[in-house]
Structure formats: structure tokens, C-alpha cells
Design a protein around this motif. Structure first.
Motif, PDB file in Angstrom:
ATOM      1  N   LYS A 120       3.497  -2.618   7.216  1.00 39.87           N
ATOM      2  CA  LYS A 120       3.901  -2.650   6.143  1.00 39.87           C
ATOM      3  C   LYS A 120       5.183  -4.051   6.667  1.00 39.87           C
ATOM      4  O   LYS A 120       6.284  -3.836   5.252  1.00 39.87           O
ATOM      5  N   CYS A 131       0.806  -1.021   0.452  1.00 39.73           N
ATOM      6  CA  CYS A 131       0.472  -0.013  -0.094  1.00 39.73           C
ATOM      7  C   CYS A 131       0.776   1.337   0.370  1.00 39.73           C
ATOM      8  O   CYS A 131       1.977   1.438   0.456  1.00 39.73           O
ATOM      9  N   CYS A 168      -0.139   2.302  10.315  1.00 38.13           N
ATOM     10  CA  CYS A 168      -0.347   0.821  10.250  1.00 38.13           C
ATOM     11  C   CYS A 168       1.097   0.292   9.790  1.00 38.13           C
ATOM     12  O   CYS A 168       1.696   0.952   8.863  1.00 38.13           O
ATOM     13  N   ARG A 199     -10.562   2.600   0.446  1.00 37.96           N
ATOM     14  CA  ARG A 199     -10.256   3.972   0.902  1.00 37.96           C
ATOM     15  C   ARG A 199     -11.488   4.485   0.425  1.00 37.96           C
ATOM     16  O   ARG A 199     -11.861   4.435  -0.873  1.00 37.96           O
ATOM     17  N   CYS A 242      -0.748   5.914   6.917  1.00 38.81           N
ATOM     18  CA  CYS A 242      -1.161   6.356   7.738  1.00 38.81           C
ATOM     19  C   CYS A 242      -0.061   5.007   8.791  1.00 38.81           C
ATOM     20  O   CYS A 242       0.143   4.687   8.767  1.00 38.81           O
TER      21      CYS A 242
HETATM   22  S1  SF4 Z   1      -4.171   1.908   7.035  1.00 37.98           S
HETATM   23 FE1  SF4 Z   1      -5.230   1.550   4.912  1.00 37.98          FE
HETATM   24  S2  SF4 Z   1      -4.532   2.987   3.292  1.00 37.98           S
HETATM   25 FE2  SF4 Z   1      -3.128   3.480   5.234  1.00 37.98          FE
HETATM   26  S3  SF4 Z   1      -1.729   2.722   4.941  1.00 37.98           S
HETATM   27 FE3  SF4 Z   1      -2.375   1.316   6.377  1.00 37.98          FE
HETATM   28  S4  SF4 Z   1      -3.445  -0.292   3.683  1.00 37.98           S
HETATM   29 FE4  SF4 Z   1      -2.155   1.400   3.175  1.00 37.98          FE
END
Ligand code: SF4
Length: 488
Positions: free
Chosen positions: A223, A214, A221, A289, A218
Motif C-alpha cells: 500500500k 486498507c 499486499c 472482503r 495481508c
Molecule cells: S488484499 Fe485486500 S484486504 Fe488484504 S490488505 Fe490488501 S487490500 Fe486489504
């Protein structure tokens, strides 16, 4: 006898809330890894913790398959594996112990292992895969099965002969997802999944991925596996896979597991057109989103078979959304909700409480937004500091011994939030109660509009409406009392 036994450590039975919900999905990330290893000429077997009773079943699988290598390969499409639940970490440790007890080397892949490789290595793993796993696992398997050294394999952590920790050069991401083989569904007991779904829900749902990563920021969040990049499969390739799933397994429903579905302009429209052309639609749910859901996208989603779309609304307070660096306006959420409902698509919203700086007025704004949107479903959580995020760094000094939830119903705020954890647990209960009260009120009014269709089930709904109304008043009073005590 397989070369590699792949397993994952997310045991549905160890997560009481989700075990109760009975919506199991096969470990898609693990199935991708299995298919990739096969493409490289390895024989593989699968241990599926989602359906297992306990770690004893892993021991049985080790004895039965007698693999030369074991891989605890978490399903990185399962959002719960991102949360690094302590119960699952313990299970992974036990799985390492049991493989070592029968002299099978183990490698580990997953969010928690990527964040804390040393914990897994000191427990006895031969290597930890850092980030996206297929290429690294294949190279590790080749080397370990040939008895070669692994210190030149990119994308891993390992301990040297002196027990010092090393991380090798990062592994570049897979460039084209369309080159990956379809997940190895033949390794899964799909009949068992079908039975569970049918028994509880009356239909069978399978999972599929169309993207990885992504590009948004945010700040809560994480990754750790698929990163900040956004890789998309071609719409044509996804439609081929859906047609293949339909032909081989005839699921009634699909869950598209992407963190963010259909971000590239025009992709959803092309996907819908191809599905229609091939008659390959299967009703599905996905996550997008709110700022990507235009009326045209909502129309295409409906035509593709989207029945439910989840949005990470998080908060009804613009101040909190900005603090999260969500890059979203509360009005975007309202507009997306309108567009989706206008096309008959149910909306699910994720809400989050307890973000640092959130006041009672902000909480009220979120409660109000949930009432206004009238979603078909809600997912409520409290903010969770995941390693590698700005939010984690911000509250790092406040974290004590407990830095992970035990299971998904834990809901502890592990940093200094505005209110005590008990307040957030109550707010969580309150939102769910309001939601159920509204649903039973809707059912009741539908019933009153067509009284000639009354059935015993309607009496139960009416009773549920009275119960929810009464419980709601009590609950609101309790939350406000707790809030006052917590602020003192
Ligand atoms: S909350 Fe959703 S849109 Fe925001 S960084 Fe994580 S995956 Fe991406």
C-alpha cells in the motif's frame, strides 16, 4: 498554455492481455490530481496514456501544450500500477527523457516511483512524490513554477547538487476525502471511452472511488500510496457524485475502484437508501472482503445496484490463507458467496497460486473451491513479491535480476516457489478452462430446458462445451505430468 501537463505511463497498448480485453478506464487518480491543481489556481492539461498509441503521443502533447511543468502521475486506483510492470516503467523513463529534451521539468508520482525513487531521479525527474500525491504535487508545482527550491516540501525524494538522494519528512494523509473536488472528467475523451466500451461490450462503464487505503495486513499486499489507513467518503458525497456522473455522462455501469468497499458498519445500507431516495442508481461492480458480506449487506448491495462483487478469495486452503495473514476463513468465502448469489449478485473471485509453502493439496483445494463457488468470473494470478511487504522480505534473497513482470500476462514466480513457473502457468490455464467449461455446460443445459428457443448462438455454445470438455482432460494430464517433472 497550461502550467502543468499531467500524464500517466500505463499504456493499455503495452499490456497485450488487457488491450485484448478492451475495458479501458480513465486514470482516476490522475484526474483527482488535475482537479486539485485547478482548485489551487493552476491551468492543467491531461495526456491519457490509456488511449495513446505510444510514447510519441506524449511528445506530441508536450509540443501542443508547451507546459511549464510535466507530472507523470500514475493512476494509483489502477491495481496494475501497483505491480510496477517493467514495460510501463520503461515508458515512464522515455516520457522523462522526452520532457527533458524540450526543457520541461518533470515530477513523478506512483507506486513504483515511491518504491524506487532513485531510478526515476537518476533518469532525470526533478522530484518523486512519495505516497498520496495531491497536496505534495500542488506544493511542488507552486515552488517549481516560481523557480523556488523544493528541499522543504514534505513527501518527496530528490537529488541534491552533488547527486545525493534525499527524502523529506513524510506528508500526512489527506484527512477528509470529501474536501477533494470531483475528478476532472472534462479533461477526458469520454466519447472515445464510450465508443470502445460499446463496440466490444454493448455498454459504457466509468470508474469512481469511495475510499482510500486498507486497514488489513495481508502480507503480500502493498500500500505504498494510500497506506494502512482506511479513509471513507460520506455516503451522501458519493451519491452526489454518482448523480453528477449520471447527469453529465449517463454511463450504463460503474466500477467502484476501492481496494475494500464499504467497510464501515452501516455505510452500505445508508448508501443504498440514499441512492434509492434520489433515484441515482447505476449498476456497479465493486470489491469487498468476504467476511464483510453479511446477508443484510448483500441485500443493501443489491438494492444499490450492485451487479457483480469481487472477493479476494486467494486460496481454498486455510493453511495458505493463514500464511498470507489474510484474516479470513474459507467458510467466510462460502457464506459470502451464498448471501450474494441469494440476492442475485454475480460473484467474481480472485485466486492466487504459488505462495511459499503451498503444496499440491493446497492447489487442489483452491481448484475445488472455484468449482464449488461457481463464480460468474475469475481472476487468476501467481504470488507477486511487492516491495514493502512481508512476503517480499521473506523471498528477497531468492529474487534475481528479474523482480517485476513485463506485462500483466507474465505470471513468472520470481522466487523459489514449490513448483516451476511452467506449472503455475498451466494451473492458470486449467482454472480458466474449467471455468469456461462450466459456463458452456450451464449455457447448454439452459438451452436444453427451452429447446424451442434455439438459435445459431446455441450451436456455438454446444460446440464450445464439447471442445472445453476435450481440452480439459488433456490439460489436466499435462499439468500432472509437469508437476511430477518439476518436483523431480
Ligand atoms: S488484499 Fe485486500 S484486504 Fe488484504 S490488505 Fe490488501 S487490500 Fe486489504
Amino acid at each position: 498554455m497550461p502550467d502543468v501537463l499531467l500524464g500517466q505511463a500505463y499504456y493499455l497498448r503495452f499490456d497485450p492481455k488487457l488491450h485484448q480485453a478492451q475495458q479501458p478506464y480513465a486514470p482516476l487518480g490522475t484526474l483527482y490530481a488535475a482537479a486539485f491543481l485547478r482548485q489551487r489556481g493552476h491551468r492543467v492539461a491531461l495526456f491519457d496514456a490509456m488511449l495513446a498509441r505510444s510514447v510519441a503521443d506524449w511528445t506530441t502533447a508536450l509540443q501542443h501544450h508547451q507546459p511549464r511543468l510535466a507530472a507523470i502521475y500514475e493512476d494509483s486506483f489502477n491495481y496494475l500500477s501497483k505491480m510496477c510492470l517493467l514495460r510501463m516503467r520503461e515508458a515512464a523513463f522515455e516520457m522523462i527523457d522526452r520532457a527533458r529534451a524540450v526543457r520541461v521539468p518533470v515530477v513523478v508520482s506512483g507506486s513504483d516511483a515511491t518504491d524506487h525513487p532513485e531510478l526515476y531521479l537518476r533518469r532525470g525527474a526533478a522530484a518523486v512524490i512519495l505516497g498520496e500525491g495531491e497536496l505534495t504535487l500542488a506544493e511542488l508545482a507552486e515552488r517549481l513554477l516560481a523557480g523556488s527550491t523544493i528541499d522543504a516540501v514534505p513527501g518527496i525524494a530528490y537529488l541534491d547538487d552533488t547527486c545525493a538522494l534525499h527524502r523529506t519528512a513524510p506528508r500526512p494523509f489527506i484527512k477528509s476525502l470529501d474536501e477533494l473536488p470531483f475528478p476532472a472528467w472534462d479533461l477526458v475523451d469520454t466519447n472515445r471511452y464510450r465508443e470502445i466500451w460499446h463496440a466490444r461490450h454493448g455498454y459504457y462503464s466509468m470508474n469512481i472511488a469511495t475510499t482510500r487505503g486498507c486497514p488489513y495486513h495481508c502480507n503480500w499486499c502493498a500500500k505504498p500510496i494510500y497506506g494502512q489507513r482506511y479513509a471513507m467518503r460520506a455516503a451522501k458525497a458519493v451519491v452526489e457524485e454518482i448523480a453528477w456522473l449520471k447527469h453529465h455522462f449517463a454511463p450504463d455501469h460503474l466500477w467502484i475502484v476501492d481496494d475494500v468497499f464499504g467497510l464501515k458498519p452501516g455505510w452500505v445500507e445508508e448508501f443504498a437508501a440514499l441512492l434509492n431516495e434520489q433515484g441515482a442508481q447505476i449498476p456497479f461492480r465493486c470489491l469487498m472482503r468476504a467476511d464483510q458480506v453479511t446477508p443484510a449487506v448483500a441485500r443493501a448491495l443489491a438494492s444499490a445496484g450492485c451487479r457483480m462483487l469481487w472477493m479476494g478469495a486467494e486460496s481454498g486452503s486455510q493453511k495458505v490463507l493463514d500464511a498470507m495473514e489474510k484474516g479470513l476463513r474459507v467458510d467466510d468465502i462460502r457464506a459470502a458467496n451464498r448471501a450474494l448469489q441469494a440476492h442475485g449478485i454475480n460473484v467474481g473471485v480472485f485466486l492466487q497460486f504459488g505462495y511459499p509453502g503451498e503444496t499440491w493439496e493446497d492447489i487442489e483445494a483452491t481448484l475445488q473451491l472455484a468449482r464449488e463457488l461457481k463464480p460468474a468470473d475469475i481472476g487468476v494470478s501467481v504470488s507477486y513479491p511487492l516491495p514493502g511487504t512481508g512476503f517480499y522480505e521473506r523471498v528477497r534473497q531468492e529474487l534475481g535480476v528479474k523482480q517485476n513482470w513485463i506485462d500483466s500476462s507474465d505470471l513468472s514466480t520470481m522466487y523459489k516457489a514449490t513448483y516451476a513457473p511452467a506449472v503455475y502457468r498451466r494451473v492458470h490455464g486449467l482454472v480458466h478452462h474449467e471455468f469456461r467449461a462450466r459456463k458452456s455446460a450451464d449455457a447448454l443445459s439452459a438451452m436444453l430446458r427451452a429447446p424451442w428457443q434455439l438459435r445459431p448462438v446455441h450451436a456455438r455454445r454446444a460446440a464450445s462445451w464439447f471442445y472445453n470438455r476435450a481440452a480439459l482432460a488433456l490439460m489436466r494430464r499435462h499439468v500432472s505430468q509437469l508437476r511430477i517433472e518439476s518436483s523431480c
